[in-house]
Design an enzyme around this catalytic site. Structure first.
Site, PDB file in Angstrom:
ATOM      1  N   SER A  98      35.310  45.454  41.881  1.00 55.37           N
ATOM      2  CA  SER A  98      36.404  45.077  43.310  1.00 55.37           C
ATOM      3  C   SER A  98      35.356  44.310  44.166  1.00 55.37           C
ATOM      4  O   SER A  98      34.347  44.266  44.238  1.00 55.37           O
ATOM      5  CB  SER A  98      36.948  46.170  44.083  1.00 55.37           C
ATOM      6  OG  SER A  98      37.081  46.095  45.234  1.00 55.37           O
ATOM      7  N   TYR A 112      35.734  54.126  47.897  1.00 57.57           N
ATOM      8  CA  TYR A 112      36.567  53.442  46.947  1.00 57.57           C
ATOM      9  C   TYR A 112      35.500  52.248  46.425  1.00 57.57           C
ATOM     10  O   TYR A 112      35.234  52.129  45.234  1.00 57.57           O
ATOM     11  CB  TYR A 112      37.618  52.312  47.635  1.00 57.57           C
ATOM     12  CG  TYR A 112      38.359  51.518  46.578  1.00 57.57           C
ATOM     13  CD1 TYR A 112      38.923  51.823  45.379  1.00 57.57           C
ATOM     14  CD2 TYR A 112      38.019  50.114  47.027  1.00 57.57           C
ATOM     15  CE1 TYR A 112      39.369  50.958  44.421  1.00 57.57           C
ATOM     16  CE2 TYR A 112      38.515  49.147  46.183  1.00 57.57           C
ATOM     17  CZ  TYR A 112      39.197  49.522  44.806  1.00 57.57           C
ATOM     18  OH  TYR A 112      39.741  48.419  44.239  1.00 57.57           O
TER      19      TYR A 112
END
Length: 335
Positions: free
Chosen positions: A127, A152
């Site tokens: 990501s 995350y």
């Protein structure tokens, strides 16, 4: 090829599955169909995949330490695209354990399955969030990413480190793709475009963080999937010019690669909203708010390495992409 596609009921997963099926691959789609967002949308995506004879669905959680090894042993996949993960920066502030289970424990099972069953290539989702506190633009894979600002992001950085370990120890070719703000038809309901569209059509104000002073490298899902498939087809190899004394986070002496995959063209959030207003034919009422914890004011992908590796050049403008999303949303929700 016979391909395991995890997160098959997800937004990018469904689109990637359709692309693989269209070219004749056999796809085993895995998803746990959790209720992080509406399950009905996930089931509708799966229905599109299930219409193809070369697709089989397995309902399973990647964190299942008994069924995952059995699946790999029974199926003997040629290659794996691992997209299953607990997504969302803000949700990671509320439910951190979900990220540990799915993104760390689950990824370990993927790595072990690939290692013990001669998988030729593992392509997995990282990501843009890994860039965290970085302010040098555009973001480059060759820069350090050691300052995540959400759990995350930390789990995605951990995935890259874990993959390198398996590439180094066991010769498993792995390629990580750092996705930059993917959007388009069948998108996730927790993403900005979906939230904005729903609110505007329901005559509600939209929440605009950092008082609108944000930029995102919005990337259309079809462009993303084209890059994913090209990367899948080009197995990661060692960097023959790698110099350990000048360590490069994106390559190694092991068969390991990490690439940005984005539009290479950051768009101001307020311009993105204006584009959506044009597509909807309605004006948005904006609720201007401070920057959220775990969020960053800007993202900008340097995609030179991916372009050099597989010829990745995104071709969908914001106007085209937002228009296609709005057309899908109106049709799917009958509004």
């Amino acid at each position: 090829m016979k391909i395991l596609l995890t997160g098959a009921a997800g937004f990018i997963g469904m689109t990637a599955g359709l692309r693989l099926l269209a070219r004749g691959d056999e796809v085993v789609g895995l998803d746990n169909l959790n209720d992080y967002y509406e399950v009905a949308l996930k089931e509708s995506r799966l229905a599109r995949l299930a219409a193809h004879k070369n697709f089989r669905f397995v309902k399973m959680d990647v964190a299942d330490g008994v069924r995952m090894p059995a699946l790999f042993a029974a199926e003997k996949f040629d290659r794996v695209i691992h997209l299953a993960a607990q997504a969302g920066v803000r949700y990671s502030l509320k439910n951190p354990h979900a990220y540990v289970e799915s993104n760390l424990v689950g990824f370990t099972h993927i790595l072990e399955g690939c290692r013990h069953n001669q998988v030729q290539h593992l392509v997995y989702a990282s990501s843009s969030s890994v860039y965290g506190g970085n302010t040098k633009m555009p973001f480059s894979e060759h820069d350090s990413v050691d300052h995540p600002v959400s759990l995350y992001a930390a789990t995605k950085k951990a995935n890259e480190l874990m993959a390198h370990t398996y590439s180094h120890l066991f010769g498993l070719p792995t390629t990580g793709l750092r996705f930059f703000t993917v959007y388009g038809p069948w998108g996730r309901p927790d993403m900005a475009l979906f939230l904005f569209t729903k609110a505007i059509l329901e005559d509600r104000a939209i929440d605009v963080f950092n008082h609108g002073d944000m930029k995102r490298d919005f990337t259309f899902v079809d462009d993303i999937v084209e890059g994913v498939v090209r990367v899948l087809d080009k197995t990661a190899t060692p960097n023959l010019h790698y110099v350990a004394a000048m360590a490069d986070p994106a390559t190694s002496q092991a068969p390991y690669r990490v690439f940005n995959i984005g539009n290479n063209n950051p768009v101001p959030l307020l311009d993105f909203i204006a584009c959506l207003e044009n597509a909807l034919g309605r004006k948005a009422v904006k609720n201007l708010l401070p920057l959220q914890d775990g969020d960053v004011p800007a993202t900008f992908a340097n995609t030179d390495a991916l372009n050099e590796w597989v010829g990745f050049v995104p071709g969908t403008s914001i106007e085209q992409g937002v228009g296609r999303f709005v057309a899908w949303y109106r049709n799917y929700y009958r509004v």
